[in-house]
Design a protein around this motif. Structure first.
Motif, PDB file in Angstrom:
ATOM      1  N   ALA A 167       0.843  -1.208   0.000  1.00  0.00           N
ATOM      2  CA  ALA A 167       0.000   0.000   0.000  1.00  0.00           C
ATOM      3  C   ALA A 167       0.872   1.250   0.000  1.00  0.00           C
ATOM      4  O   ALA A 167       0.597   2.219  -0.709  1.00  0.00           O
ATOM      5  N   ILE A 168       1.937   1.222   0.799  1.00  0.00           N
ATOM      6  CA  ILE A 168       2.829   2.385   0.858  1.00  0.00           C
ATOM      7  C   ILE A 168       3.452   2.629  -0.507  1.00  0.00           C
ATOM      8  O   ILE A 168       3.452   3.754  -1.033  1.00  0.00           O
ATOM      9  N   LEU A 169       3.948   1.544  -1.110  1.00  0.00           N
ATOM     10  CA  LEU A 169       4.605   1.670  -2.402  1.00  0.00           C
ATOM     11  C   LEU A 169       3.616   2.133  -3.467  1.00  0.00           C
ATOM     12  O   LEU A 169       3.929   2.990  -4.309  1.00  0.00           O
ATOM     13  N   ALA A 170       2.407   1.611  -3.403  1.00  0.00           N
ATOM     14  CA  ALA A 170       1.393   2.012  -4.381  1.00  0.00           C
ATOM     15  C   ALA A 170       1.113   3.507  -4.252  1.00  0.00           C
ATOM     16  O   ALA A 170       1.022   4.229  -5.250  1.00  0.00           O
ATOM     17  N   GLY A 171       0.983   3.973  -3.013  1.00  0.00           N
ATOM     18  CA  GLY A 171       0.754   5.398  -2.794  1.00  0.00           C
ATOM     19  C   GLY A 171       1.923   6.223  -3.297  1.00  0.00           C
ATOM     20  O   GLY A 171       1.748   7.267  -3.939  1.00  0.00           O
ATOM     21  N   ALA A 172       3.140   5.746  -3.033  1.00  0.00           N
ATOM     22  CA  ALA A 172       4.322   6.489  -3.463  1.00  0.00           C
ATOM     23  C   ALA A 172       4.385   6.563  -4.985  1.00  0.00           C
ATOM     24  O   ALA A 172       4.762   7.597  -5.554  1.00  0.00           O
ATOM     25  N   LEU A 173       4.013   5.487  -5.656  1.00  0.00           N
ATOM     26  CA  LEU A 173       4.049   5.497  -7.119  1.00  0.00           C
ATOM     27  C   LEU A 173       3.016   6.470  -7.689  1.00  0.00           C
ATOM     28  O   LEU A 173       3.267   7.150  -8.686  1.00  0.00           O
ATOM     29  N   LEU A 174       1.859   6.520  -7.046  1.00  0.00           N
ATOM     30  CA  LEU A 174       0.858   7.511  -7.475  1.00  0.00           C
ATOM     31  C   LEU A 174       1.405   8.920  -7.282  1.00  0.00           C
ATOM     32  O   LEU A 174       1.234   9.800  -8.136  1.00  0.00           O
ATOM     33  N   ALA A 175       2.051   9.147  -6.145  1.00  0.00           N
ATOM     34  CA  ALA A 175       2.642  10.454  -5.882  1.00  0.00           C
ATOM     35  C   ALA A 175       3.682  10.775  -6.956  1.00  0.00           C
ATOM     36  O   ALA A 175       3.742  11.901  -7.473  1.00  0.00           O
ATOM     37  N   PHE A 176       4.468   9.787  -7.305  1.00  0.00           N
ATOM     38  CA  PHE A 176       5.488   9.956  -8.345  1.00  0.00           C
ATOM     39  C   PHE A 176       4.834  10.354  -9.665  1.00  0.00           C
ATOM     40  O   PHE A 176       5.210  11.351 -10.301  1.00  0.00           O
ATOM     41  N   ALA A 177       3.814   9.600 -10.073  1.00  0.00           N
ATOM     42  CA  ALA A 177       3.178   9.859 -11.373  1.00  0.00           C
ATOM     43  C   ALA A 177       2.517  11.227 -11.404  1.00  0.00           C
ATOM     44  O   ALA A 177       2.643  11.966 -12.393  1.00  0.00           O
ATOM     45  N   THR A 178       1.802  11.601 -10.339  1.00  0.00           N
ATOM     46  CA  THR A 178       1.128  12.901 -10.380  1.00  0.00           C
ATOM     47  C   THR A 178       2.148  14.035 -10.297  1.00  0.00           C
ATOM     48  O   THR A 178       1.911  15.111 -10.841  1.00  0.00           O
ATOM     49  N   SER A 179       3.280  13.806  -9.647  1.00  0.00           N
ATOM     50  CA  SER A 179       4.293  14.855  -9.600  1.00  0.00           C
ATOM     51  C   SER A 179       4.902  15.080 -10.979  1.00  0.00           C
ATOM     52  O   SER A 179       5.230  16.214 -11.344  1.00  0.00           O
ATOM     53  N   LEU A 180       5.063  14.013 -11.744  1.00  0.00           N
ATOM     54  CA  LEU A 180       5.549  14.169 -13.114  1.00  0.00           C
ATOM     55  C   LEU A 180       4.586  15.025 -13.933  1.00  0.00           C
ATOM     56  O   LEU A 180       4.991  15.787 -14.803  1.00  0.00           O
ATOM     57  N   ALA A 181       3.291  14.861 -13.629  1.00  0.00           N
ATOM     58  CA  ALA A 181       2.273  15.479 -14.476  1.00  0.00           C
ATOM     59  C   ALA A 181       2.007  16.929 -14.142  1.00  0.00           C
ATOM     60  O   ALA A 181       1.389  17.648 -14.920  1.00  0.00           O
ATOM     61  N   MET A 182       2.492  17.432 -12.988  1.00  0.00           N
ATOM     62  CA  MET A 182       2.058  18.776 -12.591  1.00  0.00           C
ATOM     63  C   MET A 182       2.696  19.852 -13.468  1.00  0.00           C
ATOM     64  O   MET A 182       3.821  19.726 -13.940  1.00  0.00           O
ATOM     65  N   TYR A 183       1.912  20.877 -13.667  1.00  0.00           N
ATOM     66  CA  TYR A 183       2.398  21.953 -14.516  1.00  0.00           C
ATOM     67  C   TYR A 183       2.438  23.298 -13.775  1.00  0.00           C
ATOM     68  O   TYR A 183       3.426  24.027 -13.840  1.00  0.00           O
ATOM     69  N   GLY A 184       1.355  23.606 -13.064  1.00  0.00           N
ATOM     70  CA  GLY A 184       1.217  24.948 -12.479  1.00  0.00           C
ATOM     71  C   GLY A 184       2.349  25.330 -11.543  1.00  0.00           C
ATOM     72  O   GLY A 184       2.956  26.398 -11.676  1.00  0.00           O
ATOM     73  N   ALA A 185       2.638  24.444 -10.580  1.00  0.00           N
ATOM     74  CA  ALA A 185       3.650  24.794  -9.584  1.00  0.00           C
ATOM     75  C   ALA A 185       5.027  24.992 -10.217  1.00  0.00           C
ATOM     76  O   ALA A 185       5.665  26.042  -9.978  1.00  0.00           O
ATOM     77  N   PRO A 186       5.532  24.062 -11.033  1.00  0.00           N
ATOM     78  CA  PRO A 186       6.856  24.296 -11.631  1.00  0.00           C
ATOM     79  C   PRO A 186       6.886  25.542 -12.514  1.00  0.00           C
ATOM     80  O   PRO A 186       7.881  26.281 -12.514  1.00  0.00           O
ATOM     81  N   GLU A 187       5.821  25.782 -13.226  1.00  0.00           N
ATOM     82  CA  GLU A 187       5.767  26.987 -14.069  1.00  0.00           C
ATOM     83  C   GLU A 187       5.896  28.241 -13.200  1.00  0.00           C
ATOM     84  O   GLU A 187       6.685  29.139 -13.485  1.00  0.00           O
TER      85      GLU A 187
END
Ligand SMILES: Nc1ncnc2c1ncn2[C@@H]1O[C@H](COP(=O)(O)OP(=O)(O)O)[C@@H](O)[C@H]1O
Ligand SMILES: [Mg+2]
Lengths: 379, 567
Positions: free
Chosen positions: B207-227
């Motif tokens: 469960a921890i790893l699954a959550g971390a992978l989701l966090a990883f994937a959504t962090s790759l996808a973010m645009y607003g904050a890095p911009e």
């Protein structure tokens, strides 16, 4: 397919009962065959039970009749109407059937009255007609005072009655039941069993009743169809099935039975004669036409065996097996006596009789049974 | 192909399946295909785009930045999320309700709002937290100690979102754990804390790893904050490449982005599927006991307090405070307060236009998504048509495609033949297409979990009673699914209103959305205080709608599971 299910007369008006015929109906799921080409005839207005152990294909068969499951091959007809022919199929909503599901399948968001009236509305009755008919049907099952409840507010037995009312409300051509009583307690089950029989006979609707309970099948049915592993093993009236089981499976599934192995068996004019570990035994040959290489099994019902004293005089035309009582069990209405026959001391023969117990443990006895009540089996 | 039970095999369900297949092909399969095909095309089949990408320092740096940020967020999310989840699910830690609320808010509230709050707090020169720290510690420097405009700053900004994924994946697993497993360790002499470390945490690993992978994937996808923070990650690089009309660069960057997310999400699904070895649910739900951890409980309470302050109260508080300031420079001083910024926001015609467009887009998207969701779920779960597994896969595909990449794909499709014949490019329609692609997975997934709650016999009983397949769907299935449908509509609406990453790529001159117009106000043509007032309005609307959605879902187990079930 030329003729689809006719719309039928308006619900509420009396109508002619129709028969139902399954010819060589087969159902496969991928490589697994759940139903192997079965034939079932249900006479107009009669009730036929499908009985067999869990997983033998009863529900699948019923669902094919309802049109909920496509056939792999075979035909289902009712009167002159072809309902299913191979892959071609009249959709369930045009088959004019009623069905009682094992789980009742009442719609939780609709009141009792709307559950019962649903099919009538779909068949084009207007609101006032529906309300009147719903009231009638609910009165028949004794539920008219709960018409405004939701299913979640009813007990199991009440839900069962509503499901029954829903199934018969539109006076369907055919009624289908899938183990309708299996979720009820023993007392209710018995009561509902008679109610279903009464309702079915009153309305005269051709019915197919799936069950795995022999009591239900025997009490309810005009005919019983015994199934095993997707095949019909035997079909007949309850008495026929009970008195003349074809094989050990039917004998054991419908009622209790002692199965005896006979050797050097021979057939002579409708009577099978053989040796039970040295003791000569006779049985009715039934439909059997071969002695089968000398090895045969016969079935004797525990209620058809009498217990006599060890020195009882031999009577001609009665099978006799001396033995010793191994145990007796009192079950209320009946006493079970288990006897180890001298011919095969490792076997136990069960005898049922009215109390009091005919013999105590360790006593020497003679078992007597009528060849006419002993049936030669096919396997 | 097991488990499907249903009667859908008639002409109607075939027609529905075909329609859904066509819609998913246009809305999802075509864009995903376009991303890949365009990367291999340069006048003819070619690998030149990949060769260029590998020698492009800027792109390599962006890829590394993306990986570093996503990895950092995933790792820190575990570090912060695990103790918080444990505290909420299994101890008598304080602030349990607040922590849960903060988690849900960070998932539904757009990431750029949090970025705004953190920039106001931790901007190197004028950030209030920096000013306060310099004053308290009497530092003579004019900048620091925090610099939010850095890689670490970005990780920090996006952390609450990642923590929420770990938290929501873990809480149900912890709450349903069979207490006998820990008891066994206690009987062998382990202290409560020891039992947790030796037994509970290892069981929670998937469960921890699954959550971390989701966090990883959504962090790759973010645009607003890095911009906003000026960090060159892949999403930002794709937009810049598109602004420079470097389509081949953008396409390889998109492929890279999609491949990385797909990898993470594929792993995540595999983990959840093969989790049997770690199954802690014995079929019945356990009410896991709350442990008494003594002094450790206070440590957890302190962490919870810190988390709620940093992830919720300070950034949004700052944003709210600034939204009411006359001058940002004067900060928290008497006489610096006004409601004028809100008046400006509410009166601005371009903002009003953007708000209308976003509401329209969100409403249409939510409506279409639940229709597609229900019908696709119906085909998947209630028919035996061969196409159903294809529909299943196609409908979840967009989860692995960041909005930026969808935006790029739609440009490719609607600028070229035959897409250009639609005339969608530059209009609101192309935004609608993008939103549908992004949110269809939510519709189909919620449709499936709603449908799974309804016994097929209920539909079959309707069929036997004289309903057509369509009639049974409308009269029995849909009414029974209604809470789930309303909830899903609201959820998609909430997520679509502030959609940024696809909108910013696809918007035309006349099609500013809420998020793009907020960004342009923030970037200077309105002032930070007005931007904050705008942000506060968005936050208020989104939170209020989510409250409504949660109320709708309170009684439906399927919805509770979809809110708190992680993923
Ligand atoms: N949709 C299905 N797919 C595959 N196998 C099935 C399906 N439905 C039923 N079966 C199989 O067909 C057999 C007969 O099932 P069923 O008719 O439900 O038995 P019964 O009602 O007599 O208990 C069982 O072995 C069951 O596993
Ligand atoms: Mg069954």
């Amino acid at each position: 397919m030329t003729d689809h299910a006719a719309p039928g007369p308006r619900p509420g008006s009396p109508r002619q009962a129709q028969d139902l015929r399954l010819s060589d109906v087969r159902k496969s799921y991928g490589a697994f065959t759940a139903v192997h080409g079965i034939d079932i005839d249900v006479a107009a207005g009669s009730l036929v039970s499908l009985i067999g152990p869990s997983g033998c294909g009863k529900t699948t068969t019923l669902r094919m009749i309802a049109g909920l499951e496509p056939l792999s091959s075979g035909r289902i007809t009712s009167g002159a109407v072809v309902l299913s022919d191979g892959a071609l199929s009249v959709p369930p909503e045009r088959r004019d059937m009623g069905m009682v599901f094992q789980t009742y399948a009442l719609w939780p968001h609709l009141r009792v009255a709307d559950n019962v009236g649903y099919g009538l509305r779909r068949r084009g009755m207007n609101r006032t007609e529906v309300a009147e008919r719903v009231r009638q049907v609910l009165a028949i099952v004794g539920m008219d005072h709960l018409a405004d409840r939701y299913p979640g507010q009813l007990s199991g037995g009440q839900q069962q009655r509503v499901a029954l009312a829903r199934a018969v409300a539109s006076q369907p051509r055919i009624l289908l039941f899938d183990e309708p009583l299996s979720n009820l307690d023993a007392v209710l089950r018995e009561q509902m069993r008679f109610e279903i029989r009464r309702l079915q006979q009153e309305l005269g609707i051709t019915s197919v009743y799936v069950t795995h309970s022999q009591d239900e099948a025997l009490a309810l049915s005009d005919r019983i169809v015994v199934m095993e592993s997707g095949r019909v093993v035997q079909s007949g009236t309850p008495t026929e099935i009970y008195d003349r089981p074809r094989n050990a499976f039917v004998a054991g599934f419908i009622g209790l039975s002692n199965i005896l192995d006979l050797s050097s068996a021979s057939l002579n004019g409708g009577v099978l004669t053989g040796s039970y570990h040295g003791t000569p035994v006779m049985a009715a040959a039934g439909a059997l036409d071969r002695a089968g290489g000398g090895m045969r099994r016969i079935s004797v019902r525990p209620t058809d065996i009498r217990i006599a004293g060890p020195d009882a005089p031999a009577k001609t035309g009665v099978n006799r097996l001396p033995g010793t009582v191994a145990s007796t069990v009192f079950t209320g209405g009946l006493v079970d006596t288990f006897v180890a026959p001298d011919a095969d001391p490792h076997a136990l023969i069960r005898v049922q009789s009215a109390p009091p117990a005919p013999a105590g443990q360790g006593m020497r006895v003679t078992l007597e049974f009528d060849p006419a009540r002993s049936v030669a089996l096919e396997d | 192909m097991t488990g499907a039970r249903g009667i859908g095999a008639g002409g109607w369900s075939r027609a529905v399946a075909a329609t859904m297949a066509a819609l998913l092909a246009v809305l999802i399969v075509a864009p995903v295909g376009a991303i890949f095909l365009s990367s291999f095309y340069d006048g003819g089949p070619s690998l030149s785009a990949y060769a260029d990408f590998l020698t492009d320092r800027r792109m390599l740096a962006a890829t590394l930045n993306s990986l570093a940020v996503a990895t950092g967020i995933a790792a820190l999310s575990v570090l912060v999320g695990v103790p918080l989840a444990f505290g909420v699910a299994r101890t008598r830690m304080w602030f349990r309700g607040l922590v849960s609320a903060a988690m849900i808010l960070s998932l539904i509230s757009p990431e750029f709002l949090l970025a705004m709050g953190y920039i106001l707090m931790a901007g190197p020169n004028a950030g209030y937290a920096n000013q306060a720290l310099r004053a308290v510690f009497d530092l003579s420097a004019t900048s620091g100690p925090f610099d939010i405009f850095s890689l670490w700053g970005l990780i920090f900004t996006a952390l609450p979102n990642g923590v929420a994924f770990v938290f929501l994946a873990l809480v149900p697993a912890l709450a349903n754990m069979d207490p006998a497993l820990e008891d066994a360790a206690r009987l062998k002499g382990a202290s409560p804390l020891r039992a947790v470390i030796d037994v509970t945490l290892p069981l929670m690993r998937p469960a921890i790893l699954a959550g971390a992978l989701l966090a990883f994937a959504t962090s790759l996808a973010m645009y607003g904050a890095p911009e906003m923070l000026g960090i060159d990650v892949l999403t930002v690089a794709i937009r810049e490449a598109l602004l420079g009309l470097e389509f081949s660069t953008a396409s390889v960057a998109s492929v890279t982005l999609v491949a990385l997310s797909a990898l993470a999400l594929g792993l995540q699904r595999a983990l959840l599927r093969h989790g049997d070895r770690y199954r802690v649910l014995g079929g019945k739900a356990f009410a896991a006991r709350r442990l008494d951890l003594g002094a450790a409980t206070h440590l957890l309470s302190a962490l919870a307090f810190l988390y709620v302050m940093v992830a919720l109260i300070l950034p949004y508080g700052t944003m709210i405070a600034v939204s009411a300031m006359k001058s940002i420079g004067n900060g928290f001083s008497a006489g610096n307060w006004t409601l004028q910024n809100f008046v400006v926001v509410l009166g601005d015609p371009s903002i009003r236009q953007a708000v209308w467009l976003s509401f329209w887009l969100a409403a249409v998207t939510a409506t279409v998504v639940i229709v597609i969701g229900v019908l696709t779920a119906y085909v998947i779960l209630r028919t035996r048509l061969r196409a159903r597994s294809l529909l299943d896969y196609a409908s979840i595909l967009p989860l692995a495609v960041p909005g930026t990449a969808i935006g790029f794909a739609l440009i490719v499709i609607y600028l070229n033949w035959p897409g250009n014949l639609t005339g969608f490019y530059g209009t609101a329609m192309i935004l609608l297409v993008a939103y549908l692609a992004r949110f269809i997975p939510i519709g189909v997934r919620n449709g499936q979990s709603g449908l799974l709650q309804i016994a097929p016999e209920l539909e079959e009983a309707a069929r036997v009673s004289g309903s057509t397949e369509f009639g049974a769907l409308m009269r029995i299935t849909i009414p029974l699914m209604l809470p789930m449908l309303v909830y899903t509509w609201l959820l998609v609406f909430i997520l679509a209103i502030p959609e940024l990453s696809a909108s910013i790529i696809l918007r035309g001159f006349g099609t500013q959305t809420v998020a793009t117009s907020l960004l342009s106000v923030w970037n200077g043509n309105g002032g930070l205080a007005v931007a904050c007032a705008y942000g506060v309005c968005i936050f208020a609307v989104v939170s209020a709608l989510f409250l409504l959605a949660a109320l709708v879902g309170r009684r439906s187990p399927a919805i509770r599971k979809s809110i708190f079930g992680g993923g």
